[in-house]
Design a protein around this motif. Structure first.
Motif: not given
Length: 107
Positions: A42-43, A59-65, A70-77
């Motif tokens: 996670c960046p 996909l949700v990172c397990p550390l800080h959500l 999952l298809t494009t890799g684009c951040s939703l955060s």
């Protein structure tokens, strides 16, 4: 192109981390049977993305959500996007991955 191993090594709805050409790649086997491959770190703060929660789209990172498509890799955060790697399952049921990013794949 590189064979990573049997797709059955990844249970449905989970991910695993593989080293590909010096990069850590998280490969996910979605509950619909499809597969996705993205950067494994996670960046935001280096979270292990293969341990994150997934559905068929996110996909949700397990550390800080932090969330990613999952298809494009684009951040939703609102953080940096992930690199997406082309991954398929061959006729023998093995995961096959390329080191090319999705934007470099010929159309």
């Amino acid at each position: 192109m590189r064979i990573l191993g049997p797709v059955t090594d990844i249970p449905l709805g989970e991910g695993r981390t593989y080293e590909v050409d010096g990069e850590m790649v998280a490969v996910f086997r979605l509950r619909d049977g499809s597969v996705r491959a993205l950067s494994a770190v996670c960046p935001h703060r280096g979270g292990p993305l293969a341990d994150g929660q997934i559905d068929n789209k996110v996909l949700v990172c397990p550390l800080h959500l932090m969330a990613f498509d999952l298809t494009t890799g684009c951040s939703l955060s609102g953080i940096s996007d992930l690199t997406v790697y082309p991954v398929t399952v061959d006729a023998d049921g093995h995961l096959v991955i390329s080191s090319l990013t999705a934007s470099e794949v010929p159309s």
